[in-house]
Design a protein around this motif. Structure first.
Motif, PDB file in Angstrom:
ATOM      1  N   GLY A  29       2.432  -6.076 -31.953  1.00  0.00           N
ATOM      2  CA  GLY A  29       3.330  -6.990 -31.501  1.00  0.00           C
ATOM      3  C   GLY A  29       4.350  -5.362 -31.539  1.00  0.00           C
ATOM      4  N   GLY A  30       6.146  -6.136 -30.567  1.00  0.00           N
ATOM      5  CA  GLY A  30       6.086  -4.352 -30.849  1.00  0.00           C
ATOM      6  C   GLY A  30       7.364  -3.834 -32.134  1.00  0.00           C
ATOM      7  N   ASP A 382      12.455 -12.616 -22.998  1.00  0.00           N
ATOM      8  CA  ASP A 382      11.330 -11.190 -23.649  1.00  0.00           C
ATOM      9  C   ASP A 382      12.849 -10.149 -24.487  1.00  0.00           C
ATOM     10  N   GLY A 383      12.572 -10.177 -25.515  1.00  0.00           N
ATOM     11  CA  GLY A 383      14.038  -9.296 -25.908  1.00  0.00           C
ATOM     12  C   GLY A 383      13.960  -7.896 -25.559  1.00  0.00           C
ATOM     13  N   MET A 384      12.633  -7.077 -24.852  1.00  0.00           N
ATOM     14  CA  MET A 384      12.293  -6.167 -24.684  1.00  0.00           C
ATOM     15  C   MET A 384      10.858  -5.607 -23.916  1.00  0.00           C
ATOM     16  N   ASN A 385       9.769  -6.426 -23.961  1.00  0.00           N
ATOM     17  CA  ASN A 385       8.821  -6.111 -23.921  1.00  0.00           C
ATOM     18  C   ASN A 385       8.310  -4.345 -23.388  1.00  0.00           C
ATOM     19  N   LEU A 386       7.753  -4.193 -24.420  1.00  0.00           N
ATOM     20  CA  LEU A 386       7.202  -2.768 -24.821  1.00  0.00           C
ATOM     21  C   LEU A 386       5.818  -2.267 -24.137  1.00  0.00           C
ATOM     22  N   MET A 407      13.697 -11.335 -17.022  1.00  0.00           N
ATOM     23  CA  MET A 407      14.039 -11.988 -17.939  1.00  0.00           C
ATOM     24  C   MET A 407      13.779 -11.122 -19.044  1.00  0.00           C
ATOM     25  N   ALA A 408      12.968  -9.750 -18.935  1.00  0.00           N
ATOM     26  CA  ALA A 408      12.674  -8.875 -19.884  1.00  0.00           C
ATOM     27  C   ALA A 408      13.680  -7.798 -20.282  1.00  0.00           C
ATOM     28  N   GLY A 409      13.755  -7.578 -21.662  1.00  0.00           N
ATOM     29  CA  GLY A 409      14.591  -6.845 -22.495  1.00  0.00           C
ATOM     30  C   GLY A 409      14.808  -5.050 -21.127  1.00  0.00           C
ATOM     31  N   SER A 410      13.003  -4.185 -21.066  1.00  0.00           N
ATOM     32  CA  SER A 410      13.364  -3.552 -20.545  1.00  0.00           C
ATOM     33  C   SER A 410      13.485  -3.782 -19.013  1.00  0.00           C
TER      34      SER A 410
END
Ligand code: ADP
Ligand code: G6P
Length: 483
Positions: A29-30, A382-386, A407-410
């Motif tokens: 997890g991120g 998705d908050g970020m997606n690392l 839709m991904a923060g990144s």
């Protein structure tokens, strides 16, 4: 000496008991992967849950467990089975997670789970209070612990308290449906600094603070009468050097030194030189859009049948929250989709989807990143997606194409990627077609600026910026000074 206390539900290691023996595994997890790099850097203590309930820990192993965690700079909060049920599976992952990811229909509003969430947050706050001394800094992480900042502040207003949310903060129209919206906001406002991955999440939070609590917001500061709480966005980075160097090493490895996975992937590539590998890596979570991605893959092969036998989708899904019914249903849906698509389309020499449902070690993750031509990540929210960032970091020759959900923060920082709407199959199919045919020069032109950005704004810089902002704000806004 001043120390930083990191507080999160997950510790960087997860403990398991097998045949009476303790085993430690790295957490996925991120939050865990990102903070792990920061934690190793300096003087910090990480407090969290070990992954085992009190009932699962044999009495004679308790001190061995504490010692093992101490070696990792960690200390555990004890949670009973009932607490894990109500706090973790219940309120955190059946209320907040779906709500904050806009899956309103999955969100359950159970008073009993809320009560346990409150009690467990109190436990975490007490664990901090036991360990905090002098002018320590407390950095609280994520949606499982949103009440902790205020609980700690009530006892220790002198501590510098930071909070970071690793998932999206939803728009006011979604957030307002939560029966405990006031309590959550007040809990968070106990922090001196509240951080989000993106400016949009920050804006949504400020709007809720204004509309739910009626507080005055001046730019990015909230007036709490006796002090100001600051809100800002800090997009989380990755340990760029770690991924980049591992990929370099991976490329230099001689035959005998390669991992089994790497050897097999290379052998496949060698036997089908014009074939393209698509890669997706996620926790098995409905927010990641895995089922939709499988359907989109089928749609793509229907629209562009010339790619049959020429492309392969490698899906790596790591088991997650498997006691929550929605995750169980999703697992079943994915198993069925993979089975059906492979059953209908496979030929004697071609299996369109390779599906792995497991966690992989770091080296194997890098093997996958380096041997796949296209990373295809389609979270619905998705908050970020690392993973998107990790893929780009491992492309040492700068080739490779990233197809990423907007839709991904990144996506905010990776606009050179092919950005797609995960619900638009037409656009996805065309992006896959474009990615397959993208000239190398264009791949390099897109990846070079992304790599530069990721190398510069890495996870260390991210944590450093957050800390600096927290300390500067605390100094300029001391407690006890009435306005
Ligand atoms: P989330 O935090 O929602 O899980 P992120 O993409 O931000 O999503 O972070 C996922 C992290 O977990 C990444 O650092 C990734 O390398 C790691 N990870 C994902 N899948 C696996 C897997 N199957 N095995 C090992 N690590 C994984
Ligand atoms: C996301 C959340 C983390 C969480 C991780 C893994 O990254 O933001 O807080 O730890 O998923 O989920 P889990 O429920 O296994 O901790």
């Amino acid at each position: 000496m001043r120390k930083t206390i990191i507080l999160s539900n997950r510790l960087p290691v997860q403990l398991q008991i097998n045949e009476g023996k303790m085993q430690a595994k790295p957490s996925v997890g991120g939050l865990a992967t990102g903070m792990k790099s920061v934690h190793q850097e300096g003087e910090s203590l990480w407090i969290g849950w070990s992954g085992l309930t009190q009932e699962e820990i044999p009495e004679d192993l308790e001190s061995e467990i504490d010692l093992a965690l101490e070696e990792h700079g960690c200390s555990k909060v004890r949670l009973t089975e009932a607490e894990v049920e109500g706090f973790y599976y219940g309120f955190s992952n059946r209320t907040i997670w779906p709500l904050y990811h806009y899956f309103l229909e999955y969100a359950e509003f159970e008073l009993s789970n809320w009560k346990i969430y409150e009690a467990v947050n109190r436990k975490f706050a007490n664990a901090v209070l036991e360990q905090a001394s002098g002018d320590d800094i407390l950095w609280v992480h994520d949606y499982q612990l949103m009440l902790v900042p205020q609980m700690v502040r009530e006892e220790r207003p002198d501590l510098s308290i930071g909070f970071f949310l690793h998932i999206p903060f939803p728009s006011y129209e979604i957030f307002r449906t939560l029966p405990w919206r006031e309590e959550i906001l007040k809990g968070l406002l106990g922090a001196d600094l509240i951080g989000f991955h993106t400016y949009d999440y920050e804006r949504h939070f400020l709007s809720s603070v204004r509309r739910v609590l009626g507080l005055e917001v001046n730019f990015n500061e909230i007036n709490l009468e006796d002090r100001m709480a600051k809100v800002d966005s800090f997009p989380m980075g990755i340990d760029y050097a770690k991924f980049h160097e591992a990929a370099k090493k991976n490329a230099d490895q001689k035959d005998g030194e390669q991992s089994d996975l790497q050897r097999r992937l290379y052998a496949h590539k060698a036997s089908t030189p014009d074939a393209k590998f698509f890669l997706s890596i996620d926790r098995l979570d409905y927010s990641k859009g895995i089922a939709k991605r499988l359907k989109a893959f089928e749609y793509f092969l229907g629209k562009y049948p010339e790619y049959k036998e020429k492309v392969r989708l490698i899906i790596l899904a790591v088991p997650s929250r498997s006691k929550v019914p929605q995750y169980q249903l999703l697992k079943k849906e994915i198993d069925e989709l993979v089975g059906r698509i492979n059953g209908e389309l496979s030929t004697v020499s071609w299996t369109p989807i390779w599906y792995f449902y497991r966690s992989l070690g770091f080296e194997n993750l890098v093997d996958l990143y380096t041997s796949c031509d296209i990373a295809w990540l389609t979270p619905i929210r998705d908050g970020m997606n690392l993973v998107a960032k990790e893929y780009i970091a491992t492309r040492t020759d700068k080739t490779g194409v990233l197809i990423l959900s907007e839709m991904a923060g990144s996506a905010n920082e990776m606009h050179e990627a092919l950005l797609i709407n995960p619900n638009n199959f037409e656009q996805i199919a065309d992006s896959l077609h474009r990615a397959i045919n993208m000239p190398e020069a264009e791949q390099k032109a897109r990846n070079t600026p992304m790599q530069k950005r990721l190398a510069r704004y890495n996870v260390e810089k991210w944590a450093g910026d957050f800390m600096e902002s927290l300390l500067t704000h605390k100094q300029s806004d001391p407690p006890y000074v009435a306005r």
